[in-house]
Write a protein that holds these residues in place. Structure first.
Motif, PDB file in Angstrom:
ATOM      1  N   ASP A   1      -1.998  10.881   3.641  1.00 15.11           N
ATOM      2  CA  ASP A   1      -2.440   9.548   3.221  1.00 15.11           C
ATOM      3  C   ASP A   1      -2.694   9.435   1.728  1.00 15.11           C
ATOM      4  N   GLN A   2      -2.891  10.552   1.030  1.00 17.22           N
ATOM      5  CA  GLN A   2      -3.203  10.493  -0.387  1.00 17.22           C
ATOM      6  C   GLN A   2      -2.078   9.871  -1.200  1.00 17.22           C
ATOM      7  N   ALA A   3      -0.845  10.265  -0.889  1.00 18.57           N
ATOM      8  CA  ALA A   3       0.292   9.719  -1.633  1.00 18.57           C
ATOM      9  C   ALA A   3       0.433   8.220  -1.376  1.00 18.57           C
ATOM     10  N   ILE A   4       0.191   7.795  -0.136  1.00 18.24           N
ATOM     11  CA  ILE A   4       0.253   6.358   0.183  1.00 18.24           C
ATOM     12  C   ILE A   4      -0.786   5.613  -0.636  1.00 18.24           C
ATOM     13  N   ARG A   5      -1.974   6.149  -0.694  1.00 18.67           N
ATOM     14  CA  ARG A   5      -3.056   5.482  -1.417  1.00 18.67           C
ATOM     15  C   ARG A   5      -2.774   5.419  -2.919  1.00 18.67           C
TER      16      ARG A   5
END
Length: 387
Positions: free
Chosen positions: A302-306
Motif C-alpha cells: 500500500d505504500q507505493a499506492i499512497r
C-alpha cells in the motif's frame, strides 16, 4: 609472568594484569581470565569466584553468558532456558507458520521490548509480577499492551508443553488499565462529492483502482493481490483469497482472517472499474488486476499506492487527506446508510460476524425512518375477527 601457578586450585597468574581460573562445565574444561592484578588478595578473590562458579554449576543455576558475558564460550554454552535465547529460538521455529507481517511484528516486539526487559531471566524465574510491573510502566493503549504480551504468552505456552517450565505464568491473565473513551474514531468516509473530486483528479490509468476500491470495500492488501482469475464475469462476483502486505514484499499470503476469504457481489460501479482496467492489465503475465502505472508491474504494497497515486490525487482534488483504507469504510458506510442488509454488508466486508459490522458502523445505520417496523407489522400481524 604468564601461566604461573598459585596456592589455590584452578587459579593461575596469567599476566601482570589478569588471573586465570579453570573449571569443568558440561564435560568441557573451561578457562576464563579475570581482570585482576595477581596480588595475594586478588588471588584469594579469584579462588572464591571459582568456588562460586563450581557451586552454581553443581546447583544447576550457572549461566555462562551472565557470569562471563565477554567470553567466547558464552555463546557456546548459551542456556536454552534463558528468556532471550528461548524467545529467539521460538520465533525461528514459528516463522514458517506466520505471515510476513505477523513475523515482523513479533520480531520487533521480541527484540525491541521483551528481550531488553526480561532477556536476562531464566524461563523459570519469569513471573507474572515481572510482566505486570513492566506493563504498568507502559504509556501505550491496552490494545498495544496486549499485542506486546501476546508473543510472550504464546512462547511460554510452548515452553510449558515442552516441559521447560511447570506452568505458564501468563495463562488466563490480561493486563488492562483504565482508559478514557476514544474521542476520535478512525472511520472517516468520503462524501459523494469528495469521491467525485478524487476520481476526477486521478490519471486514467489510476482511476479504475480507486473507483473499484470505493465500490468493493476490499482492504488495500486485498486489492493489491487481486487477480483476473478471481473475477466471475457471468455471476458478477469476485473471490477474495489473498492479500499482499508491505511486510510480505510482494508475496501473496492468505487473507487477514478466515472470514476474509470470501466471495463478494460486484456492484455496477465496481464492474465498470474492472472493465476499464481490463485494457490496462488483462494480458499482463502476473495475472494481477491492478498494476503500478509508473512501472507497469504489480503493486507490492500500500505504500507505493499512497505515495505515487493517492496523495497526489487528494491534493489535486482539494480533499482533506485520509489514508487509502478509508475507501473501505466509505463503501461500508454507503451500504449501511442506504439500508442494505447488515448480514450482506458483513459478508461483503469479510467480517467475522454481523455484530462486528453493526458495532463498527452503528453511526450509519438508519434510525429516522418513521415507518420503521411497519413492514414486519404488515407481514406478520394476524387479524382477529370480532366476536
Amino acid at each position: 609472568m604468564g601461566n604461573q601457578g598459585s596456592s589455590y586450585e584452578g587459579v593461575r597468574i596469567a599476566s601482570t594484569s589478569s588471573i586465570e581460573i579453570d573449571f569443568y562445565y558440561q564435560g568441557t574444561r573451561c578457562r576464563e581470565r579475570l581482570k585482576l592484578e595477581p596480588t595475594p588478595a586478588n588471588l584469594k578473590k579469584a579462588a572464591r569466584h571459582r568456588a562460586a562458579v563450581i557451586s552454581s554449576i553443581e546447583a544447576g543455576t550457572f549461566d555462562y553468558q551472565v557470569t562471563f558475558p565477554r567470553s567466547k564460550n558464552a555463546r557456546k554454552f548459551m542456556r536454552q532456558d534463558r528468556v532471550d535465547t528461548y524467545l529467539r529460538t521460538w520465533l525461528a521455529t514459528k516463522k514458517p507458520t506466520l505471515k510476513a507481517s505477523s513475523y515482523k511484528d513479533y520480531k520487533n516486539t521480541i527484540e525491541g521490548k521483551l528481550i531488553p526487559e526480561f532477556g536476562h531471566l531464566l524461563l523459570a524465574e519469569l513471573k507474572r509480577g515481572h510482566v505486570r510491573d513492566w506493563a504498568s510502566r507502559l504509556t501505550c493503549s491496552n490494545k498495544r499492551i496486549s499485542n506486546l504480551i501476546s508473543p510472550l504468552r504464546a512462547a511460554l505456552d510452548d515452553a510449558m508443553h515442552d516441559e521447560m517450565i511447570a506452568g505458564n505464568p501468563l495463562a488466563g491473565w490480561h493486563y488492562r488499565k483504565i482508559e478514557p473513551p476514544k474521542e476520535v474514531d478512525d472511520i472517516d468516509p468520503f462524501t459523494a462529492e469528495e469521491q467525485a473530486a478524487i476520481l476526477a483528479a486521478l490519471p486514467s490509468d489510476g482511476f479504475p483502482l480507486i473507483q473499484f476500491a470505493l465500490w468493493s470495500g476490499l482492504r488495500t492488501s486485498e486489492l493489491v493481490a487481486l487477480e483476473w482469475g478471481d473475477i466471475d464475469w457471468r455471476q458478477k462476483r469476485c473471490r477474495i483469497t489473498r492479500a499482499i502486505t508491505q511486510a510480505s514484499k510482494g508475496e501473496a499470503e492468505t487473507t487477514k482472517t478466515t472470514a476474509g476469504t470470501r466471495t463478494i457481489d460486484l456492484l455496477p460501479r465496481a464492474l465498470e472499474a474492472l472493465k476499464a482496467q481490463k485494457t490496462l492489465s488483462y494480458l499482463h503475465p502476473s495475472g494481477r488486476v491492478f498494476l503500478n502505472p509508473r512501472t507497469g508491474e504489480p503493486w507490492t504494497g500500500d505504500q507505493a499506492i499512497r505515495k505515487t497515486l493517492w496523495t497526489h490525487a487528494l491534493k489535486r482534488a482539494g480533499v482533506r487527506y485520509r489514508r487509502p483504507y478509508q475507501t473501505r469504510h466509505t463503501y461500508a458506510s454507503m451500504m449501511v446508510s442506504a439500508g442494505e442488509p447488515l448480514a450482506w454488508v458483513s459478508k461483503q466486508m469479510g467480517h467475522t460476524s454481523v455484530v462486528t459490522t453493526a458495532r463498527i458502523y452503528a453511526g450509519w445505520i438508519p434510525t429516522t425512518n418513521s415507518q420503521a417496523g411497519m413492514l414486519a407489522n404488515d407481514k406478520f400481524s394476524v387479524k382477529h375477527n370480532a366476536t
